[in-house]
Design a protein around this motif. Structure first.
Motif, PDB file in Angstrom:
ATOM      1  N   PHE A 127       7.220  -2.284 -16.175  1.00 50.67           N
ATOM      2  CA  PHE A 127       6.163  -2.330 -15.167  1.00 50.67           C
ATOM      3  C   PHE A 127       5.945  -3.756 -14.680  1.00 50.67           C
ATOM      4  N   LEU A 128       5.244  -3.868 -13.564  1.00 53.33           N
ATOM      5  CA  LEU A 128       4.880  -5.141 -12.959  1.00 53.33           C
ATOM      6  C   LEU A 128       3.415  -5.042 -12.547  1.00 53.33           C
ATOM      7  N   ILE A 129       2.669  -6.126 -12.732  1.00 51.00           N
ATOM      8  CA  ILE A 129       1.238  -6.173 -12.445  1.00 51.00           C
ATOM      9  C   ILE A 129       0.998  -7.054 -11.210  1.00 51.00           C
ATOM     10  N   ALA A 130      -0.034  -6.733 -10.477  1.00 50.47           N
ATOM     11  CA  ALA A 130      -0.543  -7.605  -9.415  1.00 50.47           C
ATOM     12  C   ALA A 130      -2.057  -7.442  -9.412  1.00 50.47           C
ATOM     13  N   TYR A 131      -2.753  -8.490  -9.043  1.00 45.50           N
ATOM     14  CA  TYR A 131      -4.207  -8.359  -8.946  1.00 45.50           C
ATOM     15  C   TYR A 131      -4.733  -9.285  -7.874  1.00 45.50           C
ATOM     16  N   ALA A 132      -5.936  -8.967  -7.424  1.00 49.38           N
ATOM     17  CA  ALA A 132      -6.587  -9.763  -6.387  1.00 49.38           C
ATOM     18  C   ALA A 132      -8.087  -9.679  -6.578  1.00 49.38           C
ATOM     19  N   HIS A 133      -8.777 -10.628  -6.012  1.00 53.96           N
ATOM     20  CA  HIS A 133     -10.232 -10.587  -5.972  1.00 53.96           C
ATOM     21  C   HIS A 133     -10.639  -9.214  -5.421  1.00 53.96           C
ATOM     22  N   ALA A 134     -11.684  -8.652  -5.969  1.00 56.69           N
ATOM     23  CA  ALA A 134     -12.126  -7.300  -5.570  1.00 56.69           C
ATOM     24  C   ALA A 134     -12.409  -7.191  -4.072  1.00 56.69           C
ATOM     25  N   ASP A 135     -12.765  -8.299  -3.417  1.00 53.89           N
ATOM     26  CA  ASP A 135     -13.052  -8.275  -1.985  1.00 53.89           C
ATOM     27  C   ASP A 135     -11.854  -8.644  -1.112  1.00 53.89           C
ATOM     28  N   HIS A 136     -10.728  -8.935  -1.723  1.00 52.05           N
ATOM     29  CA  HIS A 136      -9.547  -9.354  -0.959  1.00 52.05           C
ATOM     30  C   HIS A 136      -8.742  -8.107  -0.549  1.00 52.05           C
ATOM     31  N   HIS A 137      -9.274  -7.412   0.430  1.00 50.67           N
ATOM     32  CA  HIS A 137      -8.708  -6.137   0.856  1.00 50.67           C
ATOM     33  C   HIS A 137      -7.321  -6.280   1.478  1.00 50.67           C
ATOM     34  N   ALA A 138      -7.049  -7.384   2.150  1.00 47.49           N
ATOM     35  CA  ALA A 138      -5.723  -7.576   2.753  1.00 47.49           C
ATOM     36  C   ALA A 138      -4.649  -7.638   1.665  1.00 47.49           C
ATOM     37  N   SER A 139      -4.932  -8.359   0.591  1.00 44.81           N
ATOM     38  CA  SER A 139      -3.958  -8.452  -0.497  1.00 44.81           C
ATOM     39  C   SER A 139      -3.791  -7.111  -1.204  1.00 44.81           C
ATOM     40  N   GLN A 140      -4.886  -6.407  -1.393  1.00 43.17           N
ATOM     41  CA  GLN A 140      -4.801  -5.086  -2.016  1.00 43.17           C
ATOM     42  C   GLN A 140      -3.998  -4.124  -1.133  1.00 43.17           C
ATOM     43  N   HIS A 141      -4.134  -4.244   0.168  1.00 43.12           N
ATOM     44  CA  HIS A 141      -3.355  -3.419   1.094  1.00 43.12           C
ATOM     45  C   HIS A 141      -1.856  -3.691   0.911  1.00 43.12           C
ATOM     46  N   VAL A 142      -1.487  -4.966   0.762  1.00 43.03           N
ATOM     47  CA  VAL A 142      -0.080  -5.325   0.541  1.00 43.03           C
ATOM     48  C   VAL A 142       0.425  -4.683  -0.751  1.00 43.03           C
ATOM     49  N   MET A 143      -0.381  -4.741  -1.803  1.00 43.81           N
ATOM     50  CA  MET A 143       0.028  -4.143  -3.081  1.00 43.81           C
ATOM     51  C   MET A 143       0.259  -2.647  -2.927  1.00 43.81           C
ATOM     52  N   LYS A 144      -0.666  -1.962  -2.290  1.00 45.93           N
ATOM     53  CA  LYS A 144      -0.524  -0.513  -2.100  1.00 45.93           C
ATOM     54  C   LYS A 144       0.699  -0.191  -1.244  1.00 45.93           C
ATOM     55  N   LYS A 145       0.904  -0.964  -0.193  1.00 45.93           N
ATOM     56  CA  LYS A 145       2.048  -0.759   0.695  1.00 45.93           C
ATOM     57  C   LYS A 145       3.365  -0.955  -0.060  1.00 45.93           C
ATOM     58  N   THR A 146       3.351  -1.840  -1.049  1.00 46.05           N
ATOM     59  CA  THR A 146       4.539  -2.122  -1.846  1.00 46.05           C
ATOM     60  C   THR A 146       4.789  -1.044  -2.898  1.00 46.05           C
ATOM     61  N   GLY A 147       3.802  -0.199  -3.159  1.00 47.42           N
ATOM     62  CA  GLY A 147       3.976   0.875  -4.127  1.00 47.42           C
ATOM     63  C   GLY A 147       3.149   0.726  -5.385  1.00 47.42           C
ATOM     64  N   PHE A 148       2.366  -0.339  -5.461  1.00 50.94           N
ATOM     65  CA  PHE A 148       1.490  -0.534  -6.618  1.00 50.94           C
ATOM     66  C   PHE A 148       0.339   0.462  -6.546  1.00 50.94           C
ATOM     67  N   ARG A 149      -0.121   0.867  -7.706  1.00 52.22           N
ATOM     68  CA  ARG A 149      -1.262   1.781  -7.792  1.00 52.22           C
ATOM     69  C   ARG A 149      -2.413   1.088  -8.501  1.00 52.22           C
ATOM     70  N   HIS A 150      -3.628   1.409  -8.048  1.00 49.35           N
ATOM     71  CA  HIS A 150      -4.804   0.828  -8.691  1.00 49.35           C
ATOM     72  C   HIS A 150      -4.795   1.182 -10.173  1.00 49.35           C
ATOM     73  N   TRP A 151      -5.064   0.180 -11.002  1.00 51.57           N
ATOM     74  CA  TRP A 151      -5.006   0.341 -12.446  1.00 51.57           C
ATOM     75  C   TRP A 151      -6.411   0.281 -13.040  1.00 51.57           C
ATOM     76  N   PHE A 152      -7.125  -0.815 -12.780  1.00 53.23           N
ATOM     77  CA  PHE A 152      -8.504  -0.945 -13.239  1.00 53.23           C
ATOM     78  C   PHE A 152      -9.157  -2.133 -12.545  1.00 53.23           C
ATOM     79  N   ASP A 153     -10.477  -2.241 -12.681  1.00 52.13           N
ATOM     80  CA  ASP A 153     -11.256  -3.359 -12.140  1.00 52.13           C
ATOM     81  C   ASP A 153     -11.949  -4.060 -13.297  1.00 52.13           C
ATOM     82  N   ARG A 154     -11.978  -5.392 -13.231  1.00 49.21           N
ATOM     83  CA  ARG A 154     -12.732  -6.185 -14.205  1.00 49.21           C
ATOM     84  C   ARG A 154     -12.660  -7.646 -13.801  1.00 49.21           C
TER      85      ARG A 154
END
Length: 174
Positions: A127-154
């Protein structure tokens, strides 16, 4: 440019050198670029940028892992990207940061997808991990577009973050 570890249609990923200090300083002198990065929404000092650059250079062990400069095929610096080990949670992390003039051109998605494929071709990790500030929606969009799935928030580094993960099996053909 024999140190290029990855090329896409428009981008190249190469090791940082001391001569890259002015580009990295310009990149992190923009508070909007740093809004979601440590140390926060302010320009990094020359000393912070120098420390970061030396860390990037030091971690370049020839394996391809580590943070690299992201340049266009014509050599223009557009940001940094790479894969590095992180702790808590333990695993390899995909990371990218673009200077403001490179925003909105699809570079983040292009390099995130290419690096994700490169990682699974060059490692045995499942597996591979990526994370971003909870408000950084543009970066989260890139992760989702790449195939990453939300894992958890903290929180990480004292700020709320959203963690994403992609499994090797998600990219392997059936």
């Amino acid at each position: 440019m024999s140190d290029i570890i990855l090329e896409t249609e428009r981008l190249r990923l190469a090791p940082f050198e001391l001569a890259d200090f002015p580009s990295l300083l310009e990149h992190h002198s923009d508070p909007d670029v740093n809004r979601y990065h440590s140390p926060g929404p302010r320009p990094m000092t020359r000393e912070e940028v120098k420390t970061r650059l030396l860390e990037f250079i030091d971690r370049n062990d020839g394996s391809g892992f580590g943070r690299r400069k992201l340049i266009t095929r014509t050599g223009e610096y557009v940001g940094r990207a790479g894969i590095d080990w992180m702790s808590d949670p333990d695993g390899y992390e995909l990371a990218y940061s673009l200077k403001r003039s490179a925003w909105g051109k699809g570079y983040a998605s292009e390099i995130a997808g290419a690096l994700t494929r490169w990682f699974f071709e060059n490692s045995d990790s499942s597996f591979l991990i990526a994370y971003a500030h909870a408000d950084h929606h543009a970066s989260q969009h890139v992760m989702k577009k790449t195939g990453f799935r939300h894992w958890f928030d903290r929180e990480k580094h004292g700020v709320p973050c959203s963690f994403y993960r992609i499994e090797r099996v998600d990219l392997e053909p059936c």
